[in-house]
Enzyme design. Structure first.
Site, PDB file in Angstrom:
ATOM      1  N   VAL A   2       0.814  -1.233   0.032  1.00  0.00           N
ATOM      2  CA  VAL A   2       0.058   0.073   0.033  1.00  0.00           C
ATOM      3  C   VAL A   2       0.993   1.151  -0.049  1.00  0.00           C
ATOM      4  CG1 VAL A   2      -1.887   1.113   1.014  1.00  0.00           C
ATOM      5  CG2 VAL A   2      -1.600  -1.126   1.288  1.00  0.00           C
ATOM      6  N   GLU A   3       0.833   2.174  -1.069  1.00  0.00           N
ATOM      7  CA  GLU A   3       1.739   3.170  -1.175  1.00  0.00           C
ATOM      8  C   GLU A   3       1.042   4.446  -1.398  1.00  0.00           C
ATOM      9  OE1 GLU A   3       5.490   4.147  -4.078  1.00  0.00           O
ATOM     10  OE2 GLU A   3       4.512   2.101  -4.377  1.00  0.00           O
TER      11      GLU A   3
END
Length: 273
Positions: free
Chosen positions: A167-168
């Site tokens: 998750v960026e």
């Protein structure tokens, strides 16, 4: 430390397993960093990093250097075109000792890998290689509508069979609410420290970039040290060349010598030829 049987058919010890990562969700945070060379794997394991991420073609070397560390192999977006090629790469990676694979490809690829029983991790939030779809490199989930869309992508990835997601660049408030409502193990980067596994590239951690991303934090200054090392190398090489040019290299005592009587005998033997 649990004992496992690897996908390659070998007994091995592991610091953590997929089950451990899932059981730790919401209870503790793990760490992950990248591996680009053998020294990275050695130092990462020595530092106690929980998960190491090499590219799929570098798994065997990573496992040899860090034999008890959980390995999540990157299947690069642009390395393989067809589903069969991706599946083959994933099978080779886990057969070489990887415990899981990471792919930024679509849901059908995730489904394909998951059907084979391979622990697979997708990518949500900002996917840099797909950033044209969201208008560039930016945070994802800053509005209610976008956060709801992001939540749905979590559910889609769950349904595809993934065990985890990178998750960026998602706001920590957004990820915190989603993380309570997803079974995915979240490997977060640029999410304000929220996530089950906190991920940061090794060159960011070690301070090797001139212009690191905002979310990075350097714990060393290897860039300056490498610059000093290069300067010392140039200094040494320059001095070596100057000595050779001046005829002063190597100097006395730097080579083996033939005894005078042996030299005379050799000279006479040559003269008789």
């Amino acid at each position: 430390m649990p004992t496992i049987f690897t996908f390659g058919g070998k007994m091995a010890k592991r610091n953590v397993t997929v089950a451990d990562l899932q059981a730790g969700k919401g209870k503790r945070q793990f760490t992950e960093t990248t591996v680009f060379k053998v020294e990275d794997a050695i130092t990462g394991a020595a530092a106690g990093i929980d998960v190491l991420r090499p590219e799929d073609t570098f798994v065997a070397e990573t496992v040899a250097a860090a034999p008890e560390t959980f390995i999540s192999a990157l299947i690069p977006f642009d390395a393989y075109e067809t589903p069969d090629q991706i599946l083959g790469a994933a099978i080779r990676a886990v057969s070489a000792g990887a415990d899981a694979v990471y792919t930024p490809r679509g849901l059908k690829v995730v489904e394909m890998l998951a059907r084979e029983g391979i622990p697979v991790q997708g990518h949500l939030g900002l996917v840099p290689r797909k950033s044209t779809w969201v208008g560039g490199l930016r945070a994802i989930g800053k509005t209610c509508d976008e956060a709801l869309q992001l939540y749905q992508t979590f559910k889609d990835l769950e349904n595809a069979g993934a065990y985890a997601a990178e998750v960026e660049l998602v706001p920590p408030e957004t990820l915190a609410l989603i993380n309570e409502r997803t079974s995915l193990v979240t490997y977060s980067i640029g999410c304000g420290g929220v996530g089950d596994v906190i991920f940061l590239f090794m060159d960011d951690i070690c301070g090797e970039l001139e212009s690191p991303p905002r979310h990075a934090k350097a714990y060393a200054d290897l860039r300056s040290l490498r610059a000093q090392l290069r300067a010392e190398q140039i200094k040494a090489l320059t001095a070596f060349k100057e000595d050779v040019d001046a005829g002063t290299f190597p100097g006395p005592g730097k080579a083996a010598r033939m005894a005078n009587e042996e030299l005379d005998a050799f000279r006479e033997a040559l003269d008789r030829m």
